[in-house]
Design an enzyme around this catalytic site. Structure first.
Site, PDB file in Angstrom:
ATOM      1  N   GLY A   1       3.654  -6.083  21.573  1.00 31.11           N
ATOM      2  CA  GLY A   1       2.725  -4.970  21.460  1.00 31.11           C
ATOM      3  C   GLY A   1       3.223  -3.932  20.476  1.00 31.11           C
ATOM      4  N   SER A   2       2.838  -2.693  20.707  1.00 29.78           N
ATOM      5  CA  SER A   2       3.127  -1.624  19.751  1.00 29.78           C
ATOM      6  C   SER A   2       4.557  -1.111  19.878  1.00 29.78           C
ATOM      7  CB  SER A   2       2.164  -0.454  19.971  1.00 29.78           C
ATOM      8  OG  SER A   2       2.461   0.208  21.192  1.00 29.78           O
TER       9      SER A   2
ATOM     10  N   CYS B   1       0.142  -9.134  13.938  1.00 28.07           N
ATOM     11  CA  CYS B   1       1.357  -8.340  13.703  1.00 28.07           C
ATOM     12  C   CYS B   1       2.064  -8.732  12.411  1.00 28.07           C
ATOM     13  CB  CYS B   1       2.309  -8.463  14.890  1.00 28.07           C
ATOM     14  SG  CYS B   1       2.731 -10.163  15.319  1.00 28.07           S
TER      15      CYS B   1
ATOM     16  N   GLY C   1       6.772  -0.305  23.171  1.00 28.20           N
ATOM     17  CA  GLY C   1       8.072  -0.958  23.216  1.00 28.20           C
ATOM     18  C   GLY C   1       9.192   0.011  23.535  1.00 28.20           C
TER      19      GLY C   1
ATOM     20  N   GLU D   1       8.663  -7.895  20.884  1.00 26.45           N
ATOM     21  CA  GLU D   1       8.071  -8.295  19.603  1.00 26.45           C
ATOM     22  C   GLU D   1       7.035  -7.241  19.284  1.00 26.45           C
ATOM     23  OE1 GLU D   1       5.679  -9.048  16.971  1.00 26.45           O
ATOM     24  OE2 GLU D   1       4.793 -10.542  18.309  1.00 26.45           O
TER      25      GLU D   1
ATOM     26  N   LYS E   1       1.145 -10.052  32.664  1.00 28.91           N
ATOM     27  CA  LYS E   1       0.237  -8.899  32.587  1.00 28.91           C
ATOM     28  C   LYS E   1      -0.462  -8.944  31.224  1.00 28.91           C
ATOM     29  CE  LYS E   1      -1.483  -4.647  32.470  1.00 28.91           C
ATOM     30  NZ  LYS E   1      -2.074  -4.746  31.096  1.00 28.91           N
TER      31      LYS E   1
ATOM     32  N   GLU F   1       1.264   0.799  10.598  1.00 28.13           N
ATOM     33  CA  GLU F   1       0.537  -0.423  10.935  1.00 28.13           C
ATOM     34  C   GLU F   1      -0.912  -0.078  11.274  1.00 28.13           C
ATOM     35  OE1 GLU F   1       1.428  -4.448  13.435  1.00 28.13           O
ATOM     36  OE2 GLU F   1       1.721  -2.563  14.513  1.00 28.13           O
TER      37      GLU F   1
END
Length: 499
Positions: free
Chosen positions: A248-249, A304, A253, A270, A195, A401
């Site tokens: 992703g974020s 990231c 997550g 991650e 995805k 972030e």
């Protein structure tokens, strides 16, 4: 500051690909989505629509999971030998190298990154990952075990594929971060549903065309495009999925971790980062300054592991800051397809507004702008590379972030390594860090003290298929790459026979 943004011409193969009707890839066939809805895909350098993708819904996810389940439970993929799987993976890697120019064009226009970087970093690293993991396919094995209890036994372990994997990837490095998941899961015999982000689905769709071309069996790899909800959430919650591998974020997550409890599926996450760069007074500044600038401005800071927090000794603070500002002025900002571009746009209008909001808040809290801080033009989503000084750990620009080309600088005077490391570790994240010094004793002592999954010495953003990658703290669970990736996509079974 303004730039003249035009969409450069692309190759005939890329142009033909962009014009295709992009469907879902399920069980070896390109199929329409159940809803019939599509999503516009934009060129972030111009804001114009360059293609469309299919908006999948839960019913499409059901079909994709069923196909992956069939291919895993009944073969042929999980029933192939490791050497057979490895040969196909190697063939795929070689074909990616042959099509590097086309793939780089697609990645550049879809993600906004410079095409040269896309070719040599994104496509180059992606192909290397598949080459590397192809070798692992024939080397996945258990071990014999000598039992502690007395008696006649024959005991051993088997390492078996975890099953059907949902691989959910972000928009900044679609090819690379798909490879982080797909290469090891294919090597061990898993099947999957990919995805990609709805913002950048194109290179994944082209990649699967290549995968089909080289002969991967139907159902082994399936692709569902669409939004996080309903497509992504349906995939994560599906009881036919055995593992989720997500990049992703942190916010997403957490949602994935909660959704995975339905059938206690395995999860690798991650997530975000706020990577510190620590510069000691003895650092080779001729080498360090370009490295520090590249660490934050590469791919517009949308990385990231980007070096977003700079801790530099007071004695060299001004020289380092001035040097990074000078490096930022050398950047050629423009459309990613222009060969001389070294910095492209942010991915979307929403991301640009988010980054500008962080800057406004940082300035209101006392941060000083050395260079940058503004949007560039009114076409596309460009912003200036930005350096902030007079920052402190209480500021949102230092804590959170940003995912943009924004560097926050702090000076330190302390010579105590524990105190310096404590500053670097003052974050909820722990993905990466870099240390800049000529003193290898100091470098290795600091590497032990910094709480991050990757620590680089006199460099930043060094990635290799053999090096495990992942984060401490809220930067995630588990590791990708290297032997650790093989472990994360397998289960260990103990077998004991009484003789």
């Amino acid at each position: 500051m303004n730039i003249n943004v035009k969409t450069p011409a692309v190759s005939a193969s890329t142009e033909a690909f962009l014009k295709r009707a992009h469907k879902l890839y399920i069980n070896g066939e390109w199929v329409d989505g159940v809803s019939g809805e599509t999503i516009d895909v934009l060129d972030p350098a111009t804001g114009r629509v360059i293609s469309t993708s299919t908006a999948a819904v839960a019913a499409d996810v059901d079909k994709a999971v069923a196909a992956a389940r069939e291919a895993f439970d009944k073969g042929p993929w999980s029933k192939m030998t490791g050497i057979q799987r490895g040969k196909l993976i190697s063939k795929l890697a070689s074909r990616l190298e042959e099509l590097a120019d086309e793939l780089a064009e697609i990645e550049a226009i879809d993600c906004g990154k410079p095409v040269t970087y896309a070719k040599y970093v994104d496509v180059g690293l992606t192909a290397n990952i598949y080459h590397y993991m192809a070798g692992w396919a024939s080397k996945v094995s258990g071990e014999t075990v000598s039992l502690a209890n007395p008696g006649d036994y024959h005991a051993f372990t088997l390492r078996e594929p975890v099953g059907v994997v949902a691989a959910i990837t972000p928009w900044n490095f679609p090819l690379v971060l798909t490879a982080y998941k797909l290469a090891p899961l294919l090597a061990v015999g898993c099947t999957c549903i990919i995805k990609p982000s709805e913002l950048t689905p194109l290179s994944t769709l082209r990649f699967v065309e290549i995968l089909e071309e080289v002969g991967f069996p139907a159902g082994v790899v399936n692709v569902i495009t669409g939004y996080g909800s309903p497509a992504g959430s349906a995939l994560v919650e599906h009881h036919g999925v055995d593992k989720v591998a997500f990049t992703g974020s942190v916010t997403t997550g957490r949602k994935i971790a909660a959704a995975a409890t339905g059938n206690l599926k395995r999860v690798t996450l991650e997530l975000g980062g706020k990577s510190p760069m620590v510069v000691f007074p003895d650092a080779d500044l001729d080498r360090a300054i370009p490295g520090l600038a590249g660490a934050i401005f590469f791919h517009q800071g949308q990385v990231c592991t980007a070096g977003t927090r700079l801790y530099v000794h007071k004695s060299i603070h001004d020289r380092v800051v001035e040097g990074i500002a000078a490096e930022s002025r050398k950047l050629k900002i423009g459309h990613g397809l222009e060969l001389d571009t070294t910095m492209g746009p942010l991915i979307s209008s929403a991301q640009l507004q988010k980054v500008m909001g962080f800057l406004d808040q940082g300035k209101s809290e006392g941060a000083e702008t050395v260079i940058g801080g503004g949007r560039i033009g009114d076409v596309g989503f460009f912003m200036e590379p930005t350096v902030l000084t007079n920052t402190h750990d209480g500021m949102s620009v230092v804590r959170e972030e940003i995912f943009g080309p924004v560097l926050c600088v702090q000076a330190y005077e302390d010579d105590d390594l524990d105190a310096i490391a404590a500053k670097a570790n003052e974050t909820i994240f722990g993905l990466a860090a870099s240390i800049w010094t000529r003193d290898l004793s100091v470098a290795h002592k600091m590497a032990k003290r910094i709480k991050a999954g990757s620590v680089w010495i006199n460099a930043h953003n060094v990635f290799d298929p053999a090096l495990p990658f992942g984060g401490f703290k809220q930067s995630g669970w588990g590791r990708e790459e290297g032997a650790e990736a093989i472990r994360t996509f397998t289960e260990v079974k103990s077998v004991c026979a009484v003789l």
